[in-house]
Design a protein around this motif. Structure first.
Motif, PDB file in Angstrom:
ATOM      1  N   SER A 146      62.023  64.877  71.165  1.00  0.00           N
ATOM      2  CA  SER A 146      62.724  66.141  71.359  1.00  0.00           C
ATOM      3  C   SER A 146      62.385  66.684  72.733  1.00  0.00           C
ATOM      4  N   SER A 147      63.411  67.208  73.398  1.00  0.00           N
ATOM      5  CA  SER A 147      63.249  67.683  74.764  1.00  0.00           C
ATOM      6  C   SER A 147      62.719  69.101  74.767  1.00  0.00           C
ATOM      7  N   LEU A 148      61.911  69.431  75.772  1.00  0.00           N
ATOM      8  CA  LEU A 148      61.363  70.774  75.907  1.00  0.00           C
ATOM      9  C   LEU A 148      61.577  71.234  77.331  1.00  0.00           C
ATOM     10  N   SER A 149      61.516  72.558  77.530  1.00  0.00           N
ATOM     11  CA  SER A 149      61.688  73.079  78.873  1.00  0.00           C
ATOM     12  C   SER A 149      60.518  73.969  79.228  1.00  0.00           C
ATOM     13  N   LEU A 150      60.127  73.924  80.497  1.00  0.00           N
ATOM     14  CA  LEU A 150      59.071  74.815  80.947  1.00  0.00           C
ATOM     15  C   LEU A 150      59.580  76.233  80.848  1.00  0.00           C
ATOM     16  N   HIS A 151      58.706  77.144  80.445  1.00  0.00           N
ATOM     17  CA  HIS A 151      59.217  78.364  79.888  1.00  0.00           C
ATOM     18  C   HIS A 151      58.407  79.612  80.171  1.00  0.00           C
ATOM     19  N   PRO A 152      58.237  80.036  81.437  1.00  0.00           N
ATOM     20  CA  PRO A 152      57.570  81.293  81.607  1.00  0.00           C
ATOM     21  C   PRO A 152      58.479  82.428  82.006  1.00  0.00           C
ATOM     22  N   SER A 153      59.772  82.332  81.834  1.00  0.00           N
ATOM     23  CA  SER A 153      60.656  83.375  82.305  1.00  0.00           C
ATOM     24  C   SER A 153      60.893  84.417  81.240  1.00  0.00           C
TER      25      SER A 153
ATOM     26  N   GLN B 156      57.251  87.172  90.851  1.00  0.00           N
ATOM     27  CA  GLN B 156      56.729  88.070  89.820  1.00  0.00           C
ATOM     28  C   GLN B 156      55.755  87.372  88.891  1.00  0.00           C
ATOM     29  N   TYR B 157      56.042  86.135  88.510  1.00  0.00           N
ATOM     30  CA  TYR B 157      55.218  85.481  87.494  1.00  0.00           C
ATOM     31  C   TYR B 157      54.292  84.387  88.042  1.00  0.00           C
ATOM     32  N   TYR B 158      54.523  83.951  89.296  1.00  0.00           N
ATOM     33  CA  TYR B 158      53.659  82.924  89.882  1.00  0.00           C
ATOM     34  C   TYR B 158      52.942  83.376  91.143  1.00  0.00           C
ATOM     35  N   GLY B 159      53.543  84.315  91.866  1.00  0.00           N
ATOM     36  CA  GLY B 159      52.918  84.792  93.083  1.00  0.00           C
ATOM     37  C   GLY B 159      53.338  84.023  94.327  1.00  0.00           C
ATOM     38  N   PHE B 160      54.498  83.359  94.306  1.00  0.00           N
ATOM     39  CA  PHE B 160      54.995  82.652  95.488  1.00  0.00           C
ATOM     40  C   PHE B 160      56.511  82.653  95.462  1.00  0.00           C
ATOM     41  N   VAL B 161      57.101  82.304  96.598  1.00  0.00           N
ATOM     42  CA  VAL B 161      58.543  82.109  96.679  1.00  0.00           C
ATOM     43  C   VAL B 161      58.805  80.696  97.179  1.00  0.00           C
ATOM     44  N   GLU B 162      59.985  80.214  96.936  1.00  0.00           N
ATOM     45  CA  GLU B 162      60.351  78.850  97.305  1.00  0.00           C
ATOM     46  C   GLU B 162      61.340  78.869  98.454  1.00  0.00           C
ATOM     47  N   LYS B 163      61.031  78.168  99.513  1.00  0.00           N
ATOM     48  CA  LYS B 163      61.913  78.103 100.669  1.00  0.00           C
ATOM     49  C   LYS B 163      63.217  77.407 100.294  1.00  0.00           C
ATOM     50  N   ASP B 164      64.330  77.982 100.784  1.00  0.00           N
ATOM     51  CA  ASP B 164      65.662  77.406 100.538  1.00  0.00           C
ATOM     52  C   ASP B 164      65.918  77.196  99.047  1.00  0.00           C
ATOM     53  N   ASN B 165      65.512  78.163  98.252  1.00  0.00           N
ATOM     54  CA  ASN B 165      65.700  78.082  96.803  1.00  0.00           C
ATOM     55  C   ASN B 165      67.186  78.199  96.469  1.00  0.00           C
ATOM     56  N   PRO B 166      67.811  77.149  95.938  1.00  0.00           N
ATOM     57  CA  PRO B 166      69.249  77.216  95.641  1.00  0.00           C
ATOM     58  C   PRO B 166      69.574  78.144  94.478  1.00  0.00           C
ATOM     59  N   ASN B 167      68.561  78.564  93.733  1.00  0.00           N
ATOM     60  CA  ASN B 167      68.788  79.438  92.575  1.00  0.00           C
ATOM     61  C   ASN B 167      68.505  80.907  92.884  1.00  0.00           C
ATOM     62  N   ASP B 168      68.275  81.218  94.163  1.00  0.00           N
ATOM     63  CA  ASP B 168      67.888  82.569  94.509  1.00  0.00           C
ATOM     64  C   ASP B 168      69.062  83.537  94.385  1.00  0.00           C
TER      65      ASP B 168
ATOM     66  N   LEU C 281      48.698  83.376  82.509  1.00  0.00           N
ATOM     67  CA  LEU C 281      48.512  81.944  82.307  1.00  0.00           C
ATOM     68  C   LEU C 281      49.568  81.394  81.347  1.00  0.00           C
ATOM     69  N   ALA C 282      49.816  82.126  80.275  1.00  0.00           N
ATOM     70  CA  ALA C 282      50.804  81.676  79.283  1.00  0.00           C
ATOM     71  C   ALA C 282      52.193  81.611  79.892  1.00  0.00           C
ATOM     72  N   ARG C 283      52.575  82.649  80.626  1.00  0.00           N
ATOM     73  CA  ARG C 283      53.929  82.688  81.179  1.00  0.00           C
ATOM     74  C   ARG C 283      54.114  81.644  82.268  1.00  0.00           C
ATOM     75  N   SER C 284      53.069  81.320  83.002  1.00  0.00           N
ATOM     76  CA  SER C 284      53.215  80.413  84.140  1.00  0.00           C
ATOM     77  C   SER C 284      52.962  78.957  83.791  1.00  0.00           C
ATOM     78  N   ARG C 285      52.435  78.675  82.607  1.00  0.00           N
ATOM     79  CA  ARG C 285      52.066  77.298  82.281  1.00  0.00           C
ATOM     80  C   ARG C 285      52.722  76.775  81.003  1.00  0.00           C
ATOM     81  N   ALA C 286      53.417  77.616  80.276  1.00  0.00           N
ATOM     82  CA  ALA C 286      53.965  77.194  78.981  1.00  0.00           C
ATOM     83  C   ALA C 286      55.336  76.549  79.131  1.00  0.00           C
TER      84      ALA C 286
END
Length: 401
Positions: free
Chosen positions: A37-44, A359-371, A236-241
């Protein structure tokens, strides 16, 4: 002299099942075609995937390892299969995982036994009274969101380690980051200095929500976590689950005993062959339905923090996924593309904007296509171009269509 044991032809299918389903301790490989079964990373906030960035997620991983922590040795000793990967430090102090040798697309990268993971199952998971004794009441537990429940379980692990108690996950607990540089910890002046009302509003709402959650936990318990303990564990839960449809582990031992029963019934004529196989087929169908079908029909989700897997960093272009292998009783990461030797291996945390990452990790991603950019006051944003515009005028135009 004892007479030789003759195997009837009816026993061959039963023995085939028996050999396939031997207990995990036997030297037999569980085939890769077994369902996962597939799972998705989930801290949002919406309980879907998230991401850390390769250039800035050092903030998430950095400083994670205590001097006496041997996460790699602990993982190997506890049955984690990650032979093609190893922990590494990259440019800028970024902690992550790299390939020991060339990795092919579709290859299993990591398999972690599910008993090493920390997870909550469903929207109304059972109350772990033994784990959370004095830390949170049953009534308070029932109304907490998934990440707050995971947070309390993480705090329980941390308390066992700090108190010198035996803890199966001790090395992993020691490897967790001691802090995350998220806006949750900024002063009001620092937050306002961003000048971006969308983020300001989101962080204020987060602070209010988490303060309310902590108050409910504190009121319910004789020995609650401190406020800082609770907030850090929530981060920790939101950023690693990760999350996904719950799949129960398939009881391999029961399948083994079932195959043995059918084989013995055939060999010693304990019951007609057709009856034995029909009954066995019904039992197998029931076990599969209980583990794979029923949870999906009921829409049961589980939320998981899994050691070692949580050391993989993010690349938004990746599509590697975490799956659950019910026969292996393991969480598995599968490569979505080929990697060369010594190359950092990534997974995708999902389609996340830089607002959510910060907000939940403390960084931003350069050229983030989902921004995305949230405009909370359209009238003010348009003032430089339309000096006479007001909110009332915009509402009037909207009503006109």
């Amino acid at each position: 002299m004892a007479s030789p044991l003759h195997l009837s032809t009816h026993m061959i299918p039963a023995l085939a099942v028996l050999l396939l389903l031997l207990p995990a301790s036997a030297a037999f490989h569980v085939p890769s075609f077994l369902p996962r079964s597939s799972l998705s990373l989930h801290p949002s906030p919406s309980a879907s995937p998230l991401l850390p960035s390769r250039s800035t997620s050092a903030a998430r991983r950095g400083g994670a390892f205590a001097a006496r922590c041997d996460l790699a040795g602990w993982a190997k000793d506890n049955g984690v299969q990650a032979g093609v990967l190893e922990l590494a430090t990259f440019e800028g102090g970024l902690r992550g995982m790299k390939a020991r040798k060339a990795v092919e697309s579709g290859q299993d990268l990591i398999a972690v036994p599910d008993d090493l993971a920390i997870r909550v199952i469903g929207d109304t998971p059972s109350y772990p009274s033994k784990t959370l004794v004095d830390m949170c009441s049953k009534d308070a537990w029932k109304v907490l969101p998934w990440y707050a429940r995971l947070a309390l379980l993480i705090v329980a692990e941390q308390r066992m380690v700090s108190g010198g108690e035996e803890c199966k996950r001790e090395e992993w607990v020691q490897a967790l980051p001691k802090s995350l540089p998220t806006p949750l910890h900024w002063s009001d002046d620092q937050l306002m200095a961003v000048g971006y009302q969308g983020l300001i509003n989101s962080v204020r709402a987060q602070r209010s929500k988490w303060r309310s959650l902590y108050d409910s936990v504190k009121r319910s318990a004789s020995k609650p976590p401190s406020e800082s303990e609770f907030y850090h564990a929530c981060e920790l839960a939101r950023s690693r689950a990760f999350s996904g449809e719950y799949t129960a582990p398939l009881p391999k031992e029961q399948f083994f005993l079932l195959g043995l029963l059918i084989a013995c019934s055939e060999q010693f004529n304990l019951m007609p062959g057709g009856t034995a196989f029909f009954g066995g087929a019904l039992a197998v169908a029931a076990l599969f339905a209980q583990s794979l079908v029923l949870p999906r029909i009921l829409g049961i989700q589980h939320y998981v923090v899994c050691p070692v897997i949580d050391m993989l960093n993010h690349d938004t272009a990746e599509s590697s996924e975490v799956t659950y292998a019910p026969f292996q009783k393991s969480f598995v990461v599968v490569a979505s593309k080929a990697y060369g030797r010594d190359k950092q291996v990534y997974i995708s945390y999902g389609s996340r904007s830089n607002d959510q990452l910060l907000q939940y990790y403390g960084f931003v991603e350069k050229d983030n296509p989902n921004d995305v950019y949230q405009i909370t006051d359209i009238a003010s944003a348009l003032k430089p171009f339309l000096p006479d515009v007001t909110t009332d005028k915009l509402m009037l135009e909207r009503e006109k269509g």
